[in-house]
Design a protein around this motif. Structure first.
Motif, PDB file in Angstrom:
ATOM      1  N   THR C  39       0.851  -1.191   0.000  1.00 52.33           N
ATOM      2  CA  THR C  39       0.000   0.000   0.000  1.00 52.33           C
ATOM      3  C   THR C  39       0.886   1.240   0.000  1.00 52.33           C
ATOM      4  N   THR C  40       0.398   2.278  -0.659  1.00 49.98           N
ATOM      5  CA  THR C  40       1.106   3.564  -0.604  1.00 49.98           C
ATOM      6  C   THR C  40       0.109   4.654  -0.229  1.00 49.98           C
ATOM      7  N   ALA C  90      -3.963   0.047  -8.084  1.00 51.44           N
ATOM      8  CA  ALA C  90      -5.401   0.285  -7.907  1.00 51.44           C
ATOM      9  C   ALA C  90      -5.655   1.377  -6.871  1.00 51.44           C
ATOM     10  N   PRO C  91      -6.409   2.413  -7.234  1.00 48.50           N
ATOM     11  CA  PRO C  91      -6.753   3.452  -6.263  1.00 48.50           C
ATOM     12  C   PRO C  91      -7.405   2.829  -5.036  1.00 48.50           C
ATOM     13  N   ALA C  92      -6.998   3.288  -3.862  1.00 48.80           N
ATOM     14  CA  ALA C  92      -7.457   2.680  -2.617  1.00 48.80           C
ATOM     15  C   ALA C  92      -8.717   3.332  -2.074  1.00 48.80           C
ATOM     16  N   ARG C  93      -9.074   4.492  -2.631  1.00 49.93           N
ATOM     17  CA  ARG C  93     -10.232   5.217  -2.102  1.00 49.93           C
ATOM     18  C   ARG C  93     -11.154   5.595  -3.256  1.00 49.93           C
ATOM     19  N   ASP C  94     -12.347   6.041  -2.914  1.00 52.53           N
ATOM     20  CA  ASP C  94     -13.271   6.478  -3.971  1.00 52.53           C
ATOM     21  C   ASP C  94     -13.174   7.992  -4.201  1.00 52.53           C
ATOM     22  N   GLU C 222      -4.006  12.716  -7.108  1.00 44.17           N
ATOM     23  CA  GLU C 222      -3.209  12.026  -6.092  1.00 44.17           C
ATOM     24  C   GLU C 222      -4.069  11.064  -5.277  1.00 44.17           C
ATOM     25  N   SER C 223      -3.553   9.871  -5.096  1.00 40.90           N
ATOM     26  CA  SER C 223      -4.366   8.844  -4.467  1.00 40.90           C
ATOM     27  C   SER C 223      -3.503   7.820  -3.736  1.00 40.90           C
ATOM     28  N   ALA C 224      -4.000   7.359  -2.600  1.00 39.60           N
ATOM     29  CA  ALA C 224      -3.416   6.165  -1.995  1.00 39.60           C
ATOM     30  C   ALA C 224      -3.665   4.994  -2.940  1.00 39.60           C
ATOM     31  N   MET C 225      -2.757   4.027  -2.952  1.00 35.66           N
ATOM     32  CA  MET C 225      -2.857   2.928  -3.902  1.00 35.66           C
ATOM     33  C   MET C 225      -2.671   1.571  -3.217  1.00 35.66           C
ATOM     34  N   ARG C 226      -3.301   0.584  -3.819  1.00 33.11           N
ATOM     35  CA  ARG C 226      -2.969  -0.822  -3.542  1.00 33.11           C
ATOM     36  C   ARG C 226      -2.233  -1.320  -4.772  1.00 33.11           C
ATOM     37  N   THR C 227      -0.991  -1.633  -4.600  1.00 40.09           N
ATOM     38  CA  THR C 227      -0.111  -1.892  -5.743  1.00 40.09           C
ATOM     39  C   THR C 227       0.564  -3.243  -5.596  1.00 40.09           C
TER      40      THR C 227
END
Lengths: 340, 340, 340, 340
Positions: C39-40, C90-94, C222-227
């Motif tokens: 996660t980032t 993948a973006p972690a938030r909506d 800008e987005s938190a990600m699941r990578t």
């Protein structure tokens, strides 16, 4: 000195000013060795005469930065060296002006360093020029101490017609000279230009009572001038970029962007010039210049930026630059000044 | 002078030299006001001792440009101003060296101005240093005249720990100082640094017997030095970029790329500094600096380029910079030199 | 595929995020060939969550642009090639955010392109992220049409520890990678880094739902990600600058200033790489790249600017880059995605 | 389509080619809406016809980069918009050439990025052009694989007379257009120029069978062309810098140095253009362009560098650029192509 000096006068009428280098007919034609007494108008065309004369209102764009000339020099052919010695540069009025200017200057959004800011405020400063005392007086517009600055008159703009039929606005510096805006362009200096067209087509203007290195706000202490130059010709040997010479210094110029390329051009020319004058290998000349050279900014505001590369002659033993024309022109200048 | 001076000594052993700014433990900790007598090694780590010692062969990459320090200063906190006055810089040997260097310099392909040329030839020049006469002798490698140059000793590299935990190679100049390579860093100058970390962590090295502006070949007349500095602290007021001060001049520096941005940074700081010292509006300060400022190149070869913006104090009436610490340090230096 | 995949997870806690490349201990150590699910956080540290959360107020300078890592890779030694394949981002938030930022961006005064303007207004934009439809919604703050933009997730920041003990803020791109901010850093791409320290010390962050070339305002969506990434090692052959590879393209990067030097670095690397892969003379490779290469901007806002040099593999006949590791990692990625 | 098309022909004789923008009499004068069928010579003036024809020997400096024109457009006045739609660009021969060139290109010492290296070797590449198959064949000069490249014909040079009486060599790009060398200048594109002089004075040349972004070696796959354009006029609204439009994209250009300023100019124009077309606040337009814009290099070799800022029309809802002239010219082009 027993030889008689050829002295001619050039006082352009308002409609005779030019706003570019290249193209057009010469105003006068002179023989090599001629002294030319001339007048130049300031970069505003003389229209900014007080703090309420905002340049963007009173000036007639793009007719800025008028130059006096062109002066055709007899016998000048492409490839030759035109040597112009600045004998005297005297402010013509007891006032001078400077200003900010929308979209012009090093610390503001410009047409090429384009940003989304509104332009900096346009402001005019009026300087009192005291020719007796040799000073010009800085008056801040919004309080704080006044400062008396010494006069150090110079020409921001001096050049010849460009090569290949190009015509450049007089605000542009380049290989043809033009608006280099270096404080080194003062009386006592000889400028060497490579000739690009028959007659060379010298023109100059943009007199400054003085100027800081870089001309950061975009304008200097702008003034009409009474100027005396001697022009001379050396067949062949025309430098690619304008070179300056004083009794003490050899100087090369470079006027391009970015500023490091202007530095490169000026240093490259100084290194290869020093090598040629002394017989040093170019790498040896590079080494000497690295340790003894100076590198002041000319302008960092015009359409090209100008750097000056400067080397004391005492570090270039035995060098005679451009056939010794500077020394000859110094003698001519002395003769002229004595008889004036 | 009756007050006793605190004088400490710093002579790093070969394994104590550092090659970066930031990180690591201080070699010594001193109180504000302390005189530090120190030694520095040359940028080659002393390994280039003759014309056959090619740096790319004898040096141990990337361990170039050693600095002496860090020196922690008691009480220095982020936001403070560390003032370092250069009392004396004396060449430690009777020889010094310079060189070209593959992929380094302003007139050659480098790692960032990457071209398809082979690098310029690597050559070493050995200078004879005559400390009595105050000269160093340039001997061209491939014929032509020798030139005696005056000594004008300076430090190419001086700085503090960067902000935000960054660690920069000692060859990099920036807001923390570092390898600015300006000839203005000579004895008589006070440098003002903004403090980024507790103790400030001052280090210096890269002594030059002299250096041209721009350092076009990439190296100066490189020499180990015996140097004396006084360090002092002004609470608060830390400048964003290093500032230099002499009896005559205020100077701001900017170390970024391209070179016009280094010019912008240095001029912006000088303008806002002058405004703050005098009460001028920033546009008035801009105007004054435009007419009276100087703008010599520092270096145009390092990982960042350095420009210096320079203004005579006589044009900044009544200004007292950084709480007058330069004058105090001048007094300390005089006291030290008298009792030495 | 019958071989079992090594899959590890890295979900840093808030206090584990790093803000620089270089220094510090690894968070995890993995063997070559390992899949890392991680996660980032976004470049604001997740603190900007609405249009009233001005970054200059809610963020904690200089602690911006957190990265997840470092990840040490077993057996990685200086000179090796670290290959990192981006399997999924993948973006972690909506929701996601963007903003202007005082003194940051290409069309505003900054700390290095320093001007006398007030900074541009600080504004935040909140994007609705619809992961199902693959879109993010741009809502102008001051009227006018809304625009739905396709998701094209990527990482702005990915790199390894720099050489020579340097530590760079995570906002700086360079030879170590870092904040290159190129939209090419999307799923399907393999990045090749030269290893500078044992373990390589990979870290990444700064996820973008999408980004324009150049990132002109200074920030992306800008987005938190699941990578998910796969890391692998090729002994030796470490490139000087990060290289990217997809099924279709070879890409070189350059991250320096000015922008033409970033262009030079990236093109020089692509030309010499193509020559090496095909046996072409460097001038022949130069010719081919001149006619078939692409040159999109990465970023023109960060402390270094990034250019990408891009060449379709179909124009580099028979080339196998970095030992074919991209193809191997594609296979690993397929295996992973099938079993997920 | 029932309206009859005005179609005129322009086939300059060898002595009619021009080598600059600005000055001189028009070769033809046409009404708005006219289709012009014209021929252009390659940048070498057709003198390089094989690998032994080194440009520095066979070409006649500075008479390089001939353009066909000027074409005066009836009714065009300063401030107007000249719209030029590229209908068709067809290589005129079954061969084309490219070359390195002493002191020209991005990875070599040049007259402005002046270095002490010898210039890169001058080499010529001859391409076989297969108009049926739509390919040109790259043959390396020193071994290694041949590569077939798709034709993607374009014009490197297209522009109008500059403002203020300036005359620029045809190799210089700028606000007047000129030698922008962007691969986007292909058939299907409409270029919008601001008119500076009565008649606008359109000229074009420097056809390329194809070109990489940046044109890194300095030349493309150079070819004489048979080209068809439609010219049209929109009163007022002349853009400061040339804009390109296709069915899919809006594009702004900037041609200055350094490259980041070319980027700034192009992005600034695209942002303010998008704001004007949609009613967005400039900061909202900045935000959208930051996320959706493209930024390919045009050239990084000419006397000015060119960047292109590119935005898909689908992200500019409802926008009608320059009075919808692109759509009208597309219709004219279709009508012309149907009846041809």
């Amino acid at each position: 000195m027993t030889t008689s000096l050829e002295v001619v006068s050039l006082e352009p009428t308002p409609d005779q000013y030019r706003f570019s280098f290249g193209g057009g007919e010469p105003l006068i034609t002179v023989a090599p060795g001629t002294v030319v007494e001339l007048t130049t108008e300031d970069c505003y065309g003389g229209k900014v005469r007080g703090v309420d004369d905002l340049p963007s209102r009173v000036c007639d764009f793009p007719y800025l930065n008028p130059v006096s000339g062109p002066i055709a020099v007899e016998g000048a052919e492409p490839g030759d060296t035109l040597a112009v010695h600045l004998v005297d540069i005297a402010p013509a009025r007891d006032w001078a002006v400077s200003s900010t200017f929308p979209h012009f200057g090093a610390l503001t959004t410009t047409h090429s360093t384009a940003m989304l800011h509104e332009p900096l405020e346009e402001l005019v400063w009026l300087y009192e020029v005291d020719r007796e005392r040799g000073t010009c007086l800085f008056r801040p517009r919004r309080g704080g101490p006044e400062v008396e600055l010494p006069l150090d008159p110079m020409h921001g703009t001096i050049g010849v017609a460009p090569a290949a039929g190009e015509v450049f606005a007089s605000i542009t510096p380049g290989a043809h000279g033009g608006n280099m805006d270096t404080p080194e362009m003062r009386a006592g200096t000889t400028v060497h230009f490579g000739v690009n067209v028959p007659g060379a087509m010298l023109a100059l203007g943009d007199g400054h009572c003085r100027q800081g290195e870089g001309e950061v706000c975009g304008t200097a202490v702008e003034s009409a001038m009474r100027t005396v130059v001697v022009v001379d010709l050396v067949k062949g040997g025309g430098p690619v970029w304008p070179r300056l010479e004083t009794d003490e210094f050899l100087m090369s110029t470079g006027s391009v962007r970015p500023l490091e390329d202007a530095y490169r051009v000026s240093q490259h020319d100084l290194v290869t010039w020093a090598a040629q004058l002394t017989g040093w290998d170019p790498l040896d000349a590079l080494q000497l210049v690295s340790q003894a050279g100076l590198a002041p900014a000319g302008n960092v505001v015009d359409t090209n930026y100008t750097m000056v590369a400067k080397l004391a002659k005492r570090y270039v033993p035995g060098a005679v630059a451009h056939d010794g024309v500077h020394e000859r022109l110094r003698a001519t200048a002395s003769a002229y000044l004595q008889q004036r």
